[in-house]
Design an enzyme around this catalytic site. Structure first.
Site, PDB file in Angstrom:
ATOM      1  N   HIS A 293       0.813  -1.219   0.000  1.00 53.93           N
ATOM      2  CA  HIS A 293       0.000   0.000   0.000  1.00 53.93           C
ATOM      3  C   HIS A 293       0.845   1.268   0.000  1.00 53.93           C
ATOM      4  O   HIS A 293       0.350   2.345  -0.285  1.00 53.93           O
ATOM      5  CB  HIS A 293      -0.977   0.003   1.184  1.00 53.93           C
ATOM      6  CG  HIS A 293      -0.348   0.210   2.523  1.00 53.93           C
ATOM      7  ND1 HIS A 293      -0.145  -0.804   3.426  1.00 53.93           N
ATOM      8  CD2 HIS A 293       0.112   1.329   3.125  1.00 53.93           C
ATOM      9  CE1 HIS A 293       0.410  -0.325   4.517  1.00 53.93           C
ATOM     10  NE2 HIS A 293       0.574   0.973   4.365  1.00 53.93           N
TER      11      HIS A 293
ATOM     12  N   GLY B  85      -8.976  -8.301 -21.782  1.00 52.58           N
ATOM     13  CA  GLY B  85     -10.222  -8.551 -22.486  1.00 52.58           C
ATOM     14  C   GLY B  85     -11.283  -9.163 -21.603  1.00 52.58           C
ATOM     15  O   GLY B  85     -11.971 -10.110 -22.005  1.00 52.58           O
TER      16      GLY B  85
ATOM     17  N   GLY C 248       3.408   7.296   8.842  1.00 53.77           N
ATOM     18  CA  GLY C 248       4.710   7.247   8.190  1.00 53.77           C
ATOM     19  C   GLY C 248       5.515   6.018   8.536  1.00 53.77           C
ATOM     20  O   GLY C 248       6.534   5.740   7.912  1.00 53.77           O
ATOM     21  N   ASN C 249       5.063   5.224   9.531  1.00 50.45           N
ATOM     22  CA  ASN C 249       5.813   4.046   9.952  1.00 50.45           C
ATOM     23  C   ASN C 249       5.523   2.800   9.111  1.00 50.45           C
ATOM     24  O   ASN C 249       6.251   1.812   9.207  1.00 50.45           O
ATOM     25  CB  ASN C 249       5.525   3.695  11.416  1.00 50.45           C
ATOM     26  CG  ASN C 249       6.335   4.506  12.391  1.00 50.45           C
ATOM     27  OD1 ASN C 249       5.792   5.193  13.255  1.00 50.45           O
ATOM     28  ND2 ASN C 249       7.653   4.449  12.267  1.00 50.45           N
ATOM     29  N   SER C 250       4.453   2.791   8.344  1.00 51.98           N
ATOM     30  CA  SER C 250       4.120   1.599   7.561  1.00 51.98           C
ATOM     31  C   SER C 250       5.309   1.173   6.717  1.00 51.98           C
ATOM     32  O   SER C 250       5.915   1.978   6.035  1.00 51.98           O
ATOM     33  CB  SER C 250       2.938   1.880   6.633  1.00 51.98           C
ATOM     34  OG  SER C 250       1.741   1.410   7.150  1.00 51.98           O
TER      35      SER C 250
ATOM     36  N   ASP D 172       0.265  -7.572   1.437  1.00 50.27           N
ATOM     37  CA  ASP D 172       0.666  -6.181   1.616  1.00 50.27           C
ATOM     38  C   ASP D 172       2.183  -6.041   1.652  1.00 50.27           C
ATOM     39  O   ASP D 172       2.748  -5.374   2.517  1.00 50.27           O
ATOM     40  CB  ASP D 172       0.045  -5.592   2.886  1.00 50.27           C
ATOM     41  CG  ASP D 172       0.140  -4.069   2.916  1.00 50.27           C
ATOM     42  OD1 ASP D 172       0.262  -3.469   1.827  1.00 50.27           O
ATOM     43  OD2 ASP D 172       0.100  -3.485   4.008  1.00 50.27           O
TER      44      ASP D 172
END
Length: 419
Positions: free
Chosen positions: A152, A323, A260-262, A182
């Site tokens: 993310h 498609g 901000g730590n992710s 993730d």
């Protein structure tokens, strides 16, 4: 009382809520759904509009497995990338020493993207958005420095920039992503990294998250609020936690996981990475509940992402199409209808690549070229790296007569927008 479980995505404001998860039973060992868990959005990063975004990045140069009571070091070969396993015995280190030794392996990542937002007059406008996160240097091959982070943190990016401990910044490209777990790995060209910077950065040592115990010390390092690297300290509060949106058990800690730590590093008392910070519970009644992906559980996925070909975006006019028309199979839908998470194929375009490959309506796409996809947005994110005429491998889950799904890999030659 109605409880809401909220995920934020870049560009949304924190007061936007999603009540799709109301009323569902809690899973054993899981996080109660009344918690507002921030996994993907504005709480963990910093945007140009001053809203917080979830953007953290974990980067390690070398993967290690630490076993208590041993001092060993070995090197393994994974594809073209060599991984080093470094193990150390239990030591008495203070936080200052741990920080000094580990900070050079942690980086900041800036994600520049273009968001579509509702205008005051009812139309849709495009707005440039900037989010900040964290990362860990995990290795290098002959030409690239490799960094692991959360998916993310990098999704939807037009430009990714990595900043090192000496504040030098270099543009990065995505190597591989796994939306379900993730996780993502990004690459920086070694030729673009100054010699002075290469002398200051370091490779993070990975520990063994399977050996951690509830109550032991935990230290989190990351780009909190986008101000640069900072450190928080706490304990391991629990293990084997689960939250919606991440297909992995998680470590729970009360070390502050701030915006901000992710993607930043969760360390043990030896200064070894035991987890990748990814989420926190955000609610007035909740305090000190952050979550990290266990490094031992993530290792195999990360190694696979490290050895994918580095991706560069294709001009929109040249991009290929599968498609199909598709519908998201969310975690709730998957559980309710016993379907795999991914993209349900609601229609196959006549004469398109999917039709020529024999793909039929009712199947579920779960991966493209080894990168998992859990939504149409994730599928489109992957397709932006491939031109019309190129062949990709789709992982398809096909339903059987008994309701069970069978997995198969299908090669599809991408068409243009008209086929």
């Amino acid at each position: 009382m109605d409880h809401q479980y909220t995920h934020y995505t870049p560009g949304q404001e924190p007061n936007m809520q999603d009540d799709r998860n109301q009323g569902h039973p809690h899973r054993k060992g899981g996080v109660p759904k009344w918690m507002k868990t921030v996994c993907f959005g504005l709480i963990f990063g910093v945007t140009a509009s001053a809203a917080f975004q979830t953007s953290n990045i974990v980067a390690d140069r070398v993967f290690g497995t630490a076993e208590h009571g041993e001092d060993t070091k070995k090197t393994e070969s994974v594809g073209n990338t060599k991984l080093t396993t470094a193990s150390s015995g239990t030591v008495d280190s203070n936080v200052a020493d741990i920080t000094k030794n580990t900070m050079p392996s942690v980086v900041s990542i800036t994600n520049m993207s273009v968001q579509q937002v509702q205008s005051f007059f009812g139309g849709v406008q495009e707005r440039e958005s900037e989010s900040a996160g964290s990362g860990i240097i995990i290795g290098q091959n002959d030409t690239e420095l490799l960094i692991v982070t959360n998916n993310h943190v990098v999704e939807g990016s037009d430009t990714l920039t990595v900043s090192f401990i000496d504040q030098e910044s270099v543009e990065a490209n995505i190597k591989g992503t796994d939306a379900n777990r993730d996780l993502a790995v990004v690459a920086v060209e070694l030729s673009k990294v100054k010699d002075s910077t290469r002398e200051k950065i370091a490779v993070a040592t990975l520990g063994d998250s399977e050996q951690i115990q509830v109550g032991e010390e935990a230290i989190a390092i990351g780009n909190a609020l986008g101000y640069g690297q900072s450190v928080t300290r706490g304990i391991i509060s629990a293990t084997d936690r689960t939250i919606d949106g991440i297909d992995s058990s998680l470590i729970q800690t009360d070390a502050a996981i701030n915006p901000g730590n992710s993607g930043g590093a969760l360390l043990n008392a030896n200064g070894e990475v035991i987890g990748i910070n990814t989420a926190k519970a955000a609610m007035d009644a909740v305090e000190g509940m952050g979550y990290a992906i266990p490094i031992s559980e993530a290792r195999e996925t990360i190694e696979g992402l490290m050895n994918q070909e580095t991706k560069t975006k294709v001009a929109e006019s040249e991009r290929g199409f599968i498609g199909i028309e598709g519908v998201d199979v969310s975690q709730d839908t998957s559980q309710m209808y016993n379907m795999p998470m991914g993209v349900y194929i609601s229609n196959v375009t006549r004469g398109g690549g999917a039709a020529k490959a024999g793909i039929t309506k009712g199947s579920v796409i779960t991966a493209l070229n080894g990168s998992s996809v859990n939504s149409m947005a994730a599928l489109q994110e992957q397709l932006q790296y491939y031109r019309a005429g190129e062949t990709v491998t789709l992982t398809i889950e096909t339903p059987g007569n008994n309701g069970e799904y069978t997995s198969q890999d299908v090669e599809v030659t991408l068409g243009n927008s008209t086929k």
